[in-house]
Design a protein around this motif. Structure first.
Motif, mmCIF file in Angstrom:
data_model
loop_
_atom_site.group_PDB
_atom_site.id
_atom_site.type_symbol
_atom_site.label_atom_id
_atom_site.label_comp_id
_atom_site.label_asym_id
_atom_site.label_seq_id
_atom_site.Cartn_x
_atom_site.Cartn_y
_atom_site.Cartn_z
ATOM 1 N N TYR A 196 40.783 -26.091 -30.526
ATOM 2 C CA TYR A 196 40.390 -26.944 -31.646
ATOM 3 C C TYR A 196 39.742 -28.236 -31.166
ATOM 4 C CZ TYR A 196 42.846 -23.922 -34.924
ATOM 5 O OH TYR A 196 43.222 -22.840 -35.702
ATOM 6 N N SER A 198 40.139 -31.450 -31.140
ATOM 7 C CA SER A 198 41.365 -32.187 -31.399
ATOM 8 C C SER A 198 41.297 -33.626 -30.908
ATOM 9 C CB SER A 198 42.536 -31.471 -30.710
ATOM 10 O OG SER A 198 43.717 -32.219 -30.790
ATOM 11 N N PRO A 224 40.021 -28.150 -37.032
ATOM 12 C CA PRO A 224 41.482 -28.093 -37.168
ATOM 13 C C PRO A 224 41.970 -27.549 -38.504
ATOM 14 C CG PRO A 224 40.839 -30.151 -36.120
ATOM 15 C CD PRO A 224 39.565 -29.485 -36.586
ATOM 16 N N ALA A 227 42.528 -21.607 -39.945
ATOM 17 C CA ALA A 227 43.474 -20.688 -39.316
ATOM 18 C C ALA A 227 42.917 -19.274 -39.228
ATOM 19 C CB ALA A 227 44.787 -20.678 -40.093
ATOM 20 N N ALA A 230 40.699 -18.696 -36.375
ATOM 21 C CA ALA A 230 41.361 -18.545 -35.082
ATOM 22 C C ALA A 230 41.567 -17.070 -34.753
ATOM 23 C CB ALA A 230 42.698 -19.274 -35.093
ATOM 24 N N VAL A 247 46.025 -20.736 -27.080
ATOM 25 C CA VAL A 247 45.854 -21.645 -28.209
ATOM 26 C C VAL A 247 45.986 -23.070 -27.666
ATOM 27 C CG1 VAL A 247 46.777 -22.419 -30.425
ATOM 28 C CG2 VAL A 247 46.792 -19.971 -29.846
ATOM 29 N N TYR A 253 49.803 -26.936 -33.518
ATOM 30 C CA TYR A 253 49.200 -25.651 -33.904
ATOM 31 C C TYR A 253 50.172 -24.500 -33.652
ATOM 32 C CZ TYR A 253 44.915 -28.331 -34.241
ATOM 33 O OH TYR A 253 43.971 -29.271 -34.603
ATOM 34 N N ASP A 255 51.780 -22.879 -35.795
ATOM 35 C CA ASP A 255 51.510 -21.816 -36.768
ATOM 36 C C ASP A 255 50.439 -20.864 -36.246
ATOM 37 O OD1 ASP A 255 49.691 -24.038 -37.047
ATOM 38 O OD2 ASP A 255 48.986 -23.177 -38.938
ATOM 39 N N ILE A 256 49.460 -21.412 -35.525
ATOM 40 C CA ILE A 256 48.400 -20.580 -34.967
ATOM 41 C C ILE A 256 48.934 -19.745 -33.806
ATOM 42 C CG2 ILE A 256 46.079 -20.576 -34.002
ATOM 43 C CD1 ILE A 256 46.280 -21.633 -36.890
#
Length: 326
Positions: A196, A198, A224, A227, A230, A247, A253, A255-256
């Motif tokens: 990302y 970031s 960002p 999802a 990704a 990742v 992140y 959750d990713i």
């Protein structure tokens, strides 16, 4: 009461029982320790925005790699600051550059340690972008050949694995083909599949002297907010021959990390990046947090979220702490 009175606390009453029913185990074997190598000899200089992390000359990098290995950490990830920069980033594939020299020395001294190299051009280009710049735009396709040359030079030096972090479309395939054509079929690819754009990279850019001179990296690193994208990025890298999916960043992140883990059968790496590290160090310096507890809890969250591999600047300390707790 007509129903049993359920007491989950029964399984928390002692350290022994808690350990017996623990669902997730963090261990030194999960970690990869990043190293920043620079030209010269007998150099070790702390990076101001990353307390405890240093620039090392290749000879000193061997010493730190040995320390990691003896702590049970199975791999290091090598980044380099070159002796020279130009528009193309040609020092990235120069066999005399610090990354290549460090790889040769580490593999000679520690053949069982896995050596991974970052493949990107941002540290090597005079403009600080991750690829070939045409006007103000990073040109995707002309960058692929440069990345492939860099990966081959790392393999020639002895790298076990290369890790492209540039986020150019098609780079995994270009690198895989180049490695195979040169006979490096056993060199694996850990793809920065989901990287990302970031705000957590600031200290790294200090460490690697890799901030872009103009503009930003939002046209090639991921938004960002996304999802589903990704998963598309990860799927493309799987098709192109990636062996491990990464990742980056990790902590914000998670959750990713979980979605990538649930949707693909390759190992998943999470990069606990420089900004995440620096925040813990700053809070520790101010006495606001217990560093040991917060680091181990943070790394455990990454493992629990699905990461098989955790790249972290905390690796040496965390490995020591885990050994003490064993």
């Amino acid at each position: 009461m007509t129903m049993p009175f359920i007491r989950p606390r029964r399984l928390r009453v002692s350290a022994g029982i808690r350990k017996l029913v623990r669902e997730t185990e963090l261990q030194a074997g999960d970690f990869v320790y990043p190293l920043f190598v620079v030209p010269g000899d007998n150099l070790e200089e702390e990076i101001g925005s990353m307390p405890g992390v240093c620039h090392y000359s290749p000879d000193k990098a061997v010493v730190v790699a040995r320390e990691a290995y003896e702590l049970g950490i199975p791999a290091v990830l090598v980044f380099g600051l070159p002796a020279y920069k130009d528009e193309q980033g040609s020092s990235a594939w120069d066999d005399a550059s610090p990354v290549q020299e460090a790889v040769r020395r580490i593999k000679a001294a520690l053949p069982e340690l896995t050596v991974i190299t970052d493949v990107c051009l941002c540290q090597y280009t005079s403009h600080g972008h991750c690829g070939h710049l045409v006007g103000q735009t990073v040109d995707n396709d002309s960058t692929l050949e440069l990345l492939a040359k860099t990966a081959v030079s790392h393999a020639r030096a002895g790298a076990d694995m290369v890790a492209p972090s540039d986020m150019m479309d098609g780079r995994v395939l270009a690198i895989r083909q180049a490695l195979d054509q040169q006979g490096y079929t056993d060199v694996s690819i850990m793809s920065y599949a989901v990287k990302y754009a970031s705000a957590f990279y600031g200290p790294f850019r200090d460490a690697a002297d890799s901030a872009p001179q103009t503009g930003d990296r939002k046209s090639y690193q991921m938004d960002p907010a996304n999802a589903r994208e990704a998963l598309r990025e990860a799927a493309l890298d799987v098709e192109e021959g990636a062996d491990i999916l990464m990742v980056k960043p990790a902590l914000v992140y998670l959750d990713i990390v979980r979605q990538v883990k649930d949707n693909f059968d390759l190992p998943v790496a999470a990069y606990n990046v420089s900004g995440e590290y620096a925040m813990v160090k700053a809070a520790t310096a101010n006495g606001w947090v217990d560093e040991r507890r917060i680091v181990l809890e943070t790394l455990l969250s990454m493992k629990r979220s699905g990461a098989d591999i955790i790249i972290t600047y905390h690796a040496l300390d965390a490995a020591r702490w885990l050994r003490e707790e064993a």
